[in-house]
Scaffold this motif. Structure first.
Motif, PDB file in Angstrom:
ATOM      1  N   LEU A 275       0.839  -1.195   0.000  1.00  0.00           N
ATOM      2  CA  LEU A 275       0.000   0.000   0.000  1.00  0.00           C
ATOM      3  C   LEU A 275       0.881   1.255   0.000  1.00  0.00           C
ATOM      4  CD1 LEU A 275      -2.657  -0.970   2.713  1.00  0.00           C
ATOM      5  CD2 LEU A 275      -2.965  -0.979   0.234  1.00  0.00           C
ATOM      6  N   PRO A 276       0.331   2.404  -0.426  1.00  0.00           N
ATOM      7  CA  PRO A 276       1.075   3.657  -0.265  1.00  0.00           C
ATOM      8  C   PRO A 276       1.501   3.843   1.190  1.00  0.00           C
ATOM      9  CG  PRO A 276      -0.846   4.011  -1.645  1.00  0.00           C
ATOM     10  CD  PRO A 276      -0.949   2.599  -1.126  1.00  0.00           C
ATOM     11  N   ASN A 277       2.702   4.425   1.386  1.00  0.00           N
ATOM     12  CA  ASN A 277       3.191   4.629   2.745  1.00  0.00           C
ATOM     13  C   ASN A 277       2.770   6.005   3.272  1.00  0.00           C
ATOM     14  OD1 ASN A 277       4.893   6.449   1.483  1.00  0.00           O
ATOM     15  ND2 ASN A 277       6.679   5.118   1.604  1.00  0.00           N
ATOM     16  N   ARG A 345      -0.828   2.488   4.439  1.00  0.00           N
ATOM     17  CA  ARG A 345      -0.367   2.050   5.758  1.00  0.00           C
ATOM     18  C   ARG A 345       0.562   3.153   6.282  1.00  0.00           C
ATOM     19  NH1 ARG A 345       4.070  -2.525   7.257  1.00  0.00           N
ATOM     20  NH2 ARG A 345       3.693  -2.620   9.500  1.00  0.00           N
ATOM     21  N   VAL A 346       0.150   3.799   7.359  1.00  0.00           N
ATOM     22  CA  VAL A 346       0.876   4.978   7.831  1.00  0.00           C
ATOM     23  C   VAL A 346       1.751   4.694   9.041  1.00  0.00           C
ATOM     24  CG1 VAL A 346      -0.802   6.596   6.887  1.00  0.00           C
ATOM     25  CG2 VAL A 346      -1.126   5.723   9.211  1.00  0.00           C
ATOM     26  N   ASP A 347       1.593   3.529   9.649  1.00  0.00           N
ATOM     27  CA  ASP A 347       2.449   3.153  10.778  1.00  0.00           C
ATOM     28  C   ASP A 347       2.331   1.650  10.971  1.00  0.00           C
ATOM     29  OD1 ASP A 347       4.200   3.348  12.880  1.00  0.00           O
ATOM     30  OD2 ASP A 347       3.170   5.011  13.849  1.00  0.00           O
ATOM     31  N   SER A 348       2.907   1.134  12.041  1.00  0.00           N
ATOM     32  CA  SER A 348       2.991  -0.302  12.256  1.00  0.00           C
ATOM     33  C   SER A 348       1.659  -1.011  12.032  1.00  0.00           C
ATOM     34  CB  SER A 348       3.495  -0.576  13.677  1.00  0.00           C
ATOM     35  OG  SER A 348       3.403  -1.946  13.989  1.00  0.00           O
ATOM     36  N   ASP A 349       0.653  -0.676  12.828  1.00  0.00           N
ATOM     37  CA  ASP A 349      -0.664  -1.308  12.696  1.00  0.00           C
ATOM     38  C   ASP A 349      -1.738  -0.264  12.428  1.00  0.00           C
ATOM     39  OD1 ASP A 349      -0.431  -0.175  15.221  1.00  0.00           O
ATOM     40  OD2 ASP A 349      -1.782  -1.609  16.159  1.00  0.00           O
ATOM     41  N   GLU A 350      -1.344   0.832  11.793  1.00  0.00           N
ATOM     42  CA  GLU A 350      -2.274   1.925  11.512  1.00  0.00           C
ATOM     43  C   GLU A 350      -2.395   2.144  10.006  1.00  0.00           C
ATOM     44  OE1 GLU A 350      -1.376   4.516  15.577  1.00  0.00           O
ATOM     45  OE2 GLU A 350      -0.492   5.118  13.666  1.00  0.00           O
ATOM     46  N   PHE A 351      -3.630   2.315   9.561  1.00  0.00           N
ATOM     47  CA  PHE A 351      -3.919   2.574   8.157  1.00  0.00           C
ATOM     48  C   PHE A 351      -4.709   3.879   8.056  1.00  0.00           C
ATOM     49  CE2 PHE A 351      -3.426  -1.932   8.752  1.00  0.00           C
ATOM     50  CZ  PHE A 351      -2.743  -2.385   7.635  1.00  0.00           C
TER      51      PHE A 351
END
Length: 698
Positions: A275-277, A345-351
């Motif tokens: 996914l885009p970061n 997906r913007v962090d470890s377990d965050e979208f």
């Protein structure tokens, strides 16, 4: 310089002719001189053509300024800004299809016209009259022309020839007297009122066209719109040429794929999920925000998604399984991807999800609800069945925002608010949440010092046997007396300490303090039956590798019999980590500690799991208890739980008994292993009052 050039060229020709006439030159030298003369003639032709193009451009510029005497630097800056935004989108395209789809969508959104078409011209297609529309963005689906033949005017050689002298063709009203009748006849049946067509050049030829239609009402095309599209057409030519170069040969194609892969996964995309970061998402968010400033109708929304209890999954099953779970979650989220919906997906377990140009708020809420329901379905990973959920915060764009990242911040705040409503919920951001977030952050800071400042204390709620009406023990409950705010509800602070991880240290403090108190009661009342203590444990405690060892260490140090400690684990914790939890429960039983399943009947569990787990007592949740007097369904559920517990040799504790009717109902059921607790029996008591309760029992 231009004036001297023709004269210099003629002088060169004269010198060459004199040399050719010389008898001293061999044939090779004469051929070379002929080639020089031929190249000079071609150079002269190019010079003449360039002069004509310069003259044409000068005339076009003159027309542009005459058509709009009020153009100023501000308009030029706005056009450049809009172009920069569109170019940013175009640069992310890696195929011709993706490039043209992006262009028509962005033009449609920027200019808010009815219909945008892009198509490629080829000589063969023109000769065979076999041109179809391949790319479009349209406001009214009934007007869609995708995969239909082009209107005949757009393939007419004479009409296309005009693009040799002009970059664009502008028709404000196709019914105006000076409009080509052939154009009117071709477009009138479609309902077209205004047309703006811009060339996509390819050297001296046309590669294709961008065509804008306006239906039902005449539109006066603005000079800045024409300028924007002409510049866009030129940039599109460059982008198409670059893509064509990339696919020119197999070796270049391999190199292109490697470069694109490195670019996307190291700069724009998340290497785990594809996914885009975060950086890519923030760029798109900035772009959407800038569009909103240009056009207040360009609304958008941000959904911030956080996986519930993801750390416990990593701790229980390992990081590899956690990564697989994130991949599976991203696949389920990616189902909702559209041209106006970006998922990152913007962090470890965050979208995060960016939704652009939506009609109403209900669409966003419906999307959040669908995602929640999708993630609730079990995941099967390496023969493990994993249940999880997500919490979602939603923030809607607003012109009052100053920076784009403020919207992501508010979506995050709304996500934390949703978590207070329970796992697997969504919340829409409101301004009062901002104040609530500040309060929460202050509480979080205060909680870090609450234990060392001795602001925590325990209370004890009596548990009595149903038929003998004798005190059998207490449930231990944690309370926090804030130095300024006084008593704060556990619902407000327990979720915070679990998120911060402080619950581990606090949990062991609760066990130590409760054991000290139980030891004191045993010394003060040596002749009473042995009292038990129910102590709640959190997810983070259970998944600690040394959890059982710490429990045994504390019990031994405090000189408490292990069977007097009843560790209460919620059903949701048990089911989310069934394999690890089962192992820990077996270890607890081996050292003599009993296990109670708290809030039974409210989680994901199947009753079939119970027969394989070392569980001593089921605690019936209060949501069933407070309905037994009137709700037949609740009565049947409770009766089923009682039969199940009896068949498996488990005890029952009924929580939340608050009325005499509820107590009488349970007394009527029979069974010697039932215990009850609740406000009708007693509220939670501080140490002194709990001691008095014991004395009264004696």
């Amino acid at each position: 310089m231009r004036k001297d050039f023709p004269e210099s060229l003629l002088e060169l020709f004269s010198i060459v002719d004199n040399l050719i006439a010389s008898e001293q030159l061999n044939s090779q030298q004469q051929d070379n001189l002929q080639n020089i003369k031929s190249l000079g003639e071609n150079l002269g032709k190019y010079f003449d053509h360039a002069e004509r193009e310069i003259s044409s451009l000068k005339q076009r510029i003159k027309q542009l300024y005459q058509s709009n005497q009020y153009i100023d630097s501000r308009n030029e800056n706005e056009v450049d800004t809009l172009l920069a935004l569109v170019f940013a989108r175009m640069r992310q395209s890696i195929t011709l299809d993706e490039l043209l789809e992006t262009v028509v969508f962005e033009i449609h959104q920027l200019l808010q016209n009815d219909h945008v078409i892009a198509y490629q011209l080829s000589q063969q297609s023109l000769e065979e009259n076999n041109l179809f529309i391949g790319y479009e963005s349209v406001s009214d689906p009934a007007r869609a022309l995708l995969e239909q033949r082009l209107p005949t005017i757009y393939t007419d050689p004479e009409w296309l020839e005009r693009y040799q002298t002009s970059i664009s063709q502008i028709v404000n009203d196709i019914d105006a007297p000076n409009v080509d009748p052939q154009l009117s006849a071709s477009l009138r049946p479609l309902g077209v009122k205004s047309v703006l067509a811009v060339a996509i050049p390819s050297g001296k030829k046309l590669w294709g066209l961008l065509v804008l239609h306006q239906y039902d009402a005449v539109r006066e095309w603005q000079s800045w719109e024409v300028e924007l599209l002409e510049k866009l057409g030129t940039q599109l030519t460059i982008s198409i040429h670059q893509l064509q170069l990339l696919v020119k040969s197999d070796s270049i194609r391999v190199e292109r794929d490697q470069i694109i892969a490195r670019l996307h996964y190291s700069q724009l995309h998340d290497s785990l999920t594809g996914l885009p970061n975060r950086d890519s998402f923030m760029s798109l968010l900035d772009l959407a925000f800038t569009k909103l400033q240009t056009n207040s109708n360009r609304n958008f929304a941000v959904l911030f998604i956080d996986c519930d209890r993801f750390q416990s999954i990593n701790d229980n099953f390992g990081i590899s399984i956690g990564d697989q779970l994130l991949k599976e979650i991203s696949k389920r989220l990616n189902v909702y991807r559209k041209i106006n919906v970006t998922i990152a997906r913007v962090d470890s377990d965050e979208f995060a999800i960016l939704v652009e140009s939506f009609d109403n708020q209900e669409i966003i809420i419906s999307l959040a609800s669908q995602i929640l329901e999708s993630i609730k379905q079990p995941f099967s990973i390496n023969e493990n069945q994993i249940f999880t959920s997500v919490s979602i915060g939603i923030a809607i764009s607003d012109l009052e925002y100053i920076y784009a990242n403020e919207i992501l911040r508010d979506a995050n705040i709304a996500m934390h608010h949703s978590r207070r409503l329970g796992r697997g919920k969504y919340a829409l951001f409101s301004t009062d949440m901002n104040q609530g977030a500040k309060v929460r952050w202050q509480l979080e800071n205060d909680l870090r010092y609450a234990l060392e400042r001795q602001e925590f204390h325990l209370v004890y709620q009596p548990i009595v046997s149903l038929h003998q009406h004798q005190l059998t023990g207490f449930e231990t409950l944690l309370r926090w007396v804030h130095p300024l705010q006084g008593l704060i509800s556990p619902q407000e602070f327990l979720a915070i300490v679990e998120e911060t991880g402080d619950i581990i240290q606090i949990g062991y403090w609760v066990l130590e303090t409760a054991c000290n108190q139980l030891r004191q009661w045993q010394q003060d009342f040596p002749n009473i039956p042995q009292l038990t203590l129910g102590i709640n444990v959190s997810t983070l405690q259970v998944v600690q590798s040394d959890f059982v060892e710490r429990i045994q260490e504390i019990i031994t140090e405090k000189q408490i019999l292990p069977n007097l400690i009843k560790l209460e684990i919620t059903e949701s914790i048990l089911m989310e980590n069934i394999e690890v939890s089962s192992q820990k429960l077996e270890q607890l039983r081996e050292i003599g500690v009993q296990v109670h399943i708290d809030d039974f009947g409210t989680g994901f569990s199947s009753f079939s799991y119970l027969k394989n787990l070392p569980i001593d007592v089921l605690k019936i949740d209060r949501s069933f208890t407070n309905k037994v007097a009137t709700d037949i369904k609740s009565q049947r559920i409770i009766q089923s739980i009682l039969r199940l517990a009896n068949s498996l040799g488990m005890g029952i504790i009924v929580e939340g008994v608050e009325t005499s009717e509820e107590l009488e109902y349970f007394e009527s059921l029979g069974g010697s292993s039932i215990e009850v607790q609740g406000y009708f029996i007693s509220h939670p008591l501080d140490t002194d009052k709990a001691t008095q309760w014991i004395q009264t029992t004696i």
